[in-house]
Design an enzyme around this catalytic site. Structure first.
Site, short mmCIF file in Angstrom:
data_model
loop_
_atom_site.label_atom_id
_atom_site.label_comp_id
_atom_site.label_asym_id
_atom_site.label_seq_id
_atom_site.Cartn_x
_atom_site.Cartn_y
_atom_site.Cartn_z
CD GLU A 193 15.96 16.34 19.01
OE1 GLU A 193 15.99 16.64 17.81
OE2 GLU A 193 16.95 16.40 19.74
CG ASP B 57 21.55 19.00 15.99
OD1 ASP B 57 20.91 17.91 15.97
OD2 ASP B 57 21.35 19.88 16.83
CG ASP C 110 22.19 16.23 20.40
OD1 ASP C 110 23.07 15.34 20.50
OD2 ASP C 110 22.17 17.28 21.06
CG ASP D 136 16.97 20.34 15.96
OD1 ASP D 136 16.07 20.91 15.30
OD2 ASP D 136 17.14 20.50 17.18
#
Ligand code: 1YM
Length: 649
Positions: free
Chosen positions: A436, A511, A513, A509
């Site tokens: 990403e 997280d 997102d 990641d």
């Protein structure tokens, strides 16, 4: 195979009946312990849960025979399992051939199928009737209690051997069977039961056996939960349940049933406004994920009926046709057949081979669906309209796909600009990291081993395929690089032998997102390249969460627990030492060397393989996470918030 075991052991030169049955018992159960995989599939979590299904199957047979209305499955606080039914109770009288109580025989003799010549539909499902002795052989201990004729009879075993002969332990005013067992840790790699796994299967059994009450209770400390399942509407309610988070085209589920000779079939279906097809088929209550004759009969009939109807009401012009796939877009269907001599075929024995069932299902659907459409023209027009739209979209998608193919073929190595390919050409040795963002892509490109690792950065807003039709997906500028780089094609044409990499690693990641982009990509693979997941090519990289430094030494941790553990290790005997702990905010923040060391080096990294244990569950999750309805999504996220980082299928 079980049959052979018995035939071989009874062929031993027999001096008297008693010896013969002793030999049979020992040899039979020993065979089960020696090769458990042959009887329960595996000794992993799947085999462990199989033990429960085997015992429950016996209770369900008793329900099918008309004597049992309630089944209870308890996960006890110590992770043992108790199954209770209110049937007649396993017979306790002495069997003439063996001179032993029937109860003992059921639990110690490896039956070849059926119960003492049983009959009806129960013979050929899985191990029906055979299961009790298999479970007994694979349990550290097992206790069975039978309530019958006013007495409670009890018998105990350990690893298949009798530890307490049958005896009366009390009086009772009802009938039924209760079995408690502890799976043998010498046999199973995994001995902890998963509530959700049992729940999914028990719910399925409750839907398939209309009116039967099945209660599942988890009593383990901190995990207490339960569900009471009873569906008077049977598979009709199953379809309603499968469509619960979707917008349906018609309110009433269409239900059809029929029988011929010893076979019967029932079908429930309902269309939603989505683009996916969900057909769940069962033979003798055994799930047949690979389909078979019953599904073939169904698919043929529905295509023929809709085409005929379309011509009749002039929604289809003379030579116009809708394809089978067009007719199944947005279809949710449960198909259940019962037959005496089910033949299971295919790699995983999950495909029904009896051809007479194809005719039966075809006849039922041809007759009844046609009548239904005649009587409900509004619904009929809606379904046909959907099939026609699907047909047009499919034509557009075909054009888009052809244009992709042309571009790739003409340009030779027309790989996406952003792809940083590797040198190796043998796909078995190569891997692609889908990363990403450009900055993480940069670190990954510098940190990788370019001999066998390729990097494809994705950026910008990804298309949510759950809300798009196929033609949009094929032409999408964010997904096209993925399709081209993987090289296996898409949709019906997907071919894993053409893949350019055998490891497709999503690196995002840890997280919200990252989780989002991972879910979008997985939804895309699930809907448009399903074999990629099914055949085990898809992985998720596991980046570390924390960096700990003390002086010149640095280490990383993948969880809070590991962070605490490493920090106390680094501190050693010196409680005043300062350990610097920082949280990695994202992959882009790691330098190329750190990224290689922690997340990409095959020697040190952790990869999580994405699996599809349960396609129904995955379908449900994708619909909830990526579909139109907001409320179920909110609920799902609230319920699963603590797993958000590890969203895994
Ligand atoms: C919790 C598990 O095993 N229930 C159960 C099993 C049997 C019967 C009733 C039963 C069957 C029959 C007659 C018959 C079984 N009986 C046998 C055998 N629950 C559970 N409930 N009476 C009772 O099939 O004719 C095997 S299983 F072989 F002894 F008849």
């Amino acid at each position: 195979m079980a049959e052979n075991e018995i035939l071989q052991s009874t062929a031993v030169d027999v001096k008297n009946e008693y010896d013969a049955s002793e030999i049979q018992v020992l040899e039979g159960l020993e065979a089960v312990r020696k090769r458990p995989g042959m009887y329960i599939g595996s000794t992993s979590a799947s085999g462990l849960h199989h033990l429960v299904y085997e015992i429950v199957d016996n209770a369900i047979d008793e329900a099918l025979a008309g004597y049992c209305t309630d089944i209870q499955i308890l996960i006890n606080p110590d992770n043992t399992i108790t199954v209770v039914d209110n049937g007649r109770g396993i017979p306790v009288d002495t069997q003439s051939q063996t001179g032993k109580p029937a109860l003992e025989v059921v639990y110690t003799v490896l039956h070849a199928g059926g119960k003492f010549g049983g009959g009806g539909y129960k013979v050929s499902g899985g191990l029906h009737g055979v299961g009790a002795s298999v479970v007994n052989a694979l349990s550290e201990w097992l206790t069975v209690q039978v309530h019958r004729d006013g007495n409670i009879y009890e018998m105990r075993f350990s690893r298949g051997q009798i530890t307490q002969e049958m005896k009366i332990v009390g009086a009772t005013d009802h009938t039924g069977t209760t079995v408690t067992f502890k799976p043998d840790h010498e046999i199973f790699e995994e001995t902890v039961y998963n509530y959700e796994t049992l729940h999914t299967r028990m719910r399925e059994e409750a839907f398939l056996n209309a009116g039967l009450r099945i209660q599942l209770v988890d009593q383990r400390p901190g995990e207490e939960q339960e569900d009471n399942m009873c569906y008077a509407g049977g598979i009709r309610e199953f379809v309603t349940w499968l469509n619960k988070n979707k917008d349906v085209l018609h309110n009433d589920v269409i239900y059809m049933a029929g029988q011929k000779d010893d076979s019967m079939a029932e079908i429930a279906l309902q269309y939603n406004d989505g683009y996916n097809e969900t057909i769940l088929s069962f033979a003798n209550n055994v799930h047949t994920p690979e389909g078979g004759m019953h599904e073939e009969g169904f698919k043929r009939a529905i295509t023929t009926v809709l085409n005929n109807y379309g011509h009749k009401i002039k929604m289809l012009k003379d030579d116009e046709k809708v394809s089978g796939e067009d007719c199944r877009e947005g279809l949710t269907c449960v198909l259940s057949v019962k037959l005496t001599d089910a033949q299971f075929e295919g790699q995983t024995k999950a495909k029904l081979g009896n051809s007479e069932i194809r005719t039966l299902v075809n006849t039922i659907v041809s007759d009844k669906l046609d009548t239904f459409l005649e009587e409900n023209p509004q619904v009929g027009r809606m379904i046909l309209d959907k099939a026609l739209t699907a047909n047009r979209a499919r034509e557009a998608a075909k054009k888009a796909r052809e244009s992709i193919r042309r571009k790739t073929a003409l340009g030779g190595a027309a790989m996406p600009d952003k792809l940083r390919d590797c040198n190796e050409n043998n796909p078995e040795l190569t891997e692609i990291y889908i990363v990403e963002g450009d900055s993480a892509g940069g670190s990954a490109t510098q940190g990788r081993d370019s001999r066998f690792q390729a990097i494809l950065p994705l950026w910008g807003k990804m298309l949510n395929v759950e809300k798009a039709r196929a033609d949009k997906v094929y032409g999408n500028d964010k997904l096209q690089p993925v399709i081209t780089a993987l090289g296996g094609g898409i949709g019906e044409e997907f071919d894993s032998s053409k893949l350019r990499y055998h490891k497709v690693i999503i690196m995002a990641d840890a997280d919200v997102d990252g989780s989002h982009i991972r879910t979008l990509l997985l939804t895309f693979f699930f809907r448009f390249m399903r074999p990629l997941i099914e055949e085990g090519y898809v992985y998720s990289a596991v980046p570390p969460l924390y960096k700990l430094s003390r002086g010149k030494t640095t280490r990383v941790a993948f969880s809070d627990e590991e962070r605490d553990c490493i920090s106390s290790e680094m501190r050693g005997d010196n409680p005043n030492t300062k350990i610097d702990i920082s949280r990695f905010k994202g992959l882009g923040e790691m330098n190329p060397h750190e990224l290689w060391e922690t997340t990409m080096d095959p020697e040190k990294r952790t990869l999580r393989r994405i699996t599809l244990d349960d396609a129904v569950k995955a379908d449900e999750t994708f619909t909830i996470l990526m579909g139109e309805k907001v409320e179920p999504r909110k609920e799902f996220i609230e319920k699963n918030a603590r797993y958000a980082v590890n969203l895994d299928y």
